[in-house]
Scaffold this active site. Structure first.
Site, PDB file in Angstrom:
ATOM      1  CG  ASN A   1      56.423  12.400  72.125  1.00 13.54           C
ATOM      2  OD1 ASN A   1      56.429  11.180  72.031  1.00 13.54           O
ATOM      3  ND2 ASN A   1      55.734  13.186  71.307  1.00 13.54           N
TER       4      ASN A   1
ATOM      5  CE  LYS B   1      57.755  13.780  68.339  1.00 16.06           C
ATOM      6  NZ  LYS B   1      57.678  14.849  67.368  1.00 16.06           N
TER       7      LYS B   1
ATOM      8  CG  HIS C   1      51.956  14.430  69.567  1.00 24.56           C
ATOM      9  ND1 HIS C   1      52.350  14.452  68.249  1.00 24.56           N
ATOM     10  CD2 HIS C   1      52.931  15.031  70.262  1.00 24.56           C
ATOM     11  CE1 HIS C   1      53.543  15.031  68.174  1.00 24.56           C
ATOM     12  NE2 HIS C   1      53.921  15.397  69.375  1.00 24.56           N
TER      13      HIS C   1
ATOM     14  CD  GLU D   1      54.776  13.579  65.561  1.00 24.53           C
ATOM     15  OE1 GLU D   1      54.961  12.609  66.310  1.00 24.53           O
ATOM     16  OE2 GLU D   1      55.567  14.561  65.517  1.00 24.53           O
TER      17      GLU D   1
ATOM     18  CD  GLU E   1      53.935  19.158  71.634  1.00 25.71           C
ATOM     19  OE1 GLU E   1      55.091  19.046  72.047  1.00 25.71           O
ATOM     20  OE2 GLU E   1      53.366  18.271  70.982  1.00 25.71           O
TER      21      GLU E   1
ATOM     22  N   GLY F   1      59.400  19.480  65.460  1.00 25.55           N
ATOM     23  CA  GLY F   1      60.397  18.805  64.627  1.00 25.55           C
ATOM     24  C   GLY F   1      60.948  19.639  63.494  1.00 25.55           C
TER      25      GLY F   1
ATOM     26  CB  SER G   1      61.919  23.282  67.628  1.00 24.07           C
ATOM     27  OG  SER G   1      61.455  22.630  66.459  1.00 24.07           O
TER      28      SER G   1
HETATM   29  P1  PGA Z   1      60.175  18.294  68.846  1.00 19.95           P
HETATM   30  O1  PGA Z   1      58.814  17.502  69.139  1.00 19.95           O
HETATM   31  O2  PGA Z   1      60.764  18.681  70.206  1.00 19.95           O
HETATM   32  O3  PGA Z   1      61.045  17.310  68.124  1.00 19.95           O
HETATM   33  O4  PGA Z   1      59.834  19.485  68.056  1.00 19.95           O
HETATM   34  C1  PGA Z   1      57.938  17.891  70.156  1.00 19.95           C
HETATM   35  C2  PGA Z   1      56.762  16.957  70.219  1.00 19.95           C
HETATM   36  O5  PGA Z   1      56.367  16.424  69.179  1.00 19.95           O
HETATM   37  O6  PGA Z   1      56.189  16.729  71.294  1.00 19.95           O
END
Ligand code: PGA
Length: 255
Positions: free
Chosen positions: A10, A12, A96, A98, A166, A172, A212
């Site tokens: 992903n 983003k 997601h 976000e 998640e 992140g 992460s």
């Molecule tokens: P990350 O993000 O691996 O940077 O923690 C995962 C995601 O948002 O799908």
């Protein structure tokens, strides 16, 4: 049936069209020896067409990061599922964290998007997960249950739906959930799907972990029972780290 392992990247709001196509061009060569793992790239909308051309003839998949549920009309800035499927996009990330927390998407909207995706033969990568606060108050299972019940409401056929667990606090932050937390959540999700649908549906549905994931923790995370792959954010932006994660999953699949 054994579920094929999946690693989805992903991106983003990262990488322009040129950056995306150049990344995938180089990455495709590295991925020639990856046979068992399904790799899915989820770039921003603007890179989808160009990357589709690059990926044609490979077994790797292309996914969008979002969609709108209406077919067409006065929805400035939105992209419909028919627009995505015409491009040859096969997957779409829905719900997601976000989208939920930065853009205020609720379960009702997410549910509409899932229905629209499925009716256009797109495979939703449906994200669920608890916040730090909710985990602290021991509400994780309740939250997952609600997100699944509401997100999949009136969806009679799961099709090839993928769920990504998640935890919001792990996205992140460099702080991944540990194996026992992940195993517990994935078992709970699978059981929930079994109760709402059938044993067959729950056994065939891939459940990815996201939050992460990096080359260092990929090995132990992929060997966690119930983990069918990863949804990777930050570490999917660099060729080396993304390849290392994919390769670890591939080696694990060969065992
Ligand atoms: P990350 O993000 O691996 O940077 O923690 C995962 C995601 O948002 O799908």
């Amino acid at each position: 049936m054994k579920i094929q392992k999946i690693v989805a990247g992903n991106w983003k709001m990262n990488k322009t069209l040129n950056e995306g196509t150049s990344f995938v061009g180089k990455m495709s060569k590295l991925l020639l020896d990856i046979e068992r793992t399904k790799v899915i790239f989820c770039p921003p909308f603007t890179a989808l067409v160009g990357m589709m051309e690059q990926l044609s003839g490979t077994t790797h998949g292309l996914g969008a990061q979002n969609c709108y549920w209406k077919e067409s009309g006065a929805f400035t800035g939105e992209i419909s599922c028919s627009m995505l499927s015409e491009l040859g996009v096969k997957y779409v990330i829905i719900g997601h964290s976000e989208r939920r927390h930065v853009f205020g998407e609720n379960d009702e909207l997410i549910n509409k998007k899932i229905h629209s995706a499925v009716s256009h033969k797109l495979i939703p990568i449906f994200c669920v997960g608890e916040t730090e606060e909710q985990r602290k108050f021991d509400e994780t299972q309740e939250v997952l249950e609600d997100q699944i019940d509401r997100g999949l409401r009136e969806l009679s056929n799961l099709g090839d739906l993928i769920i990504a667990y998640e935890p919001v606090w792990a996205i992140g932050t460099g702080l991944n959930a540990d194996e026992s937390q992940i195993e517990e959540a994935h078992t709970f999700i699978r059981k929930k799907i079994q109760n709402n649908y059938s044993v067959g549906d729950s056994e065939n549905m891939p459940i990815l972990y996201g939050g992460s994931v990096n080359p260092k923790n990929a090995n132990s995370l992929i060997s966690t029972p119930g983990v069918d792959g990863f949804l990777v954010g930050g570490a999917s932006l660099e060729r080396d780290s993304f390849y290392q994660i994919i390769n670890k999953v591939e080696q694990y699949s060969k065992e």
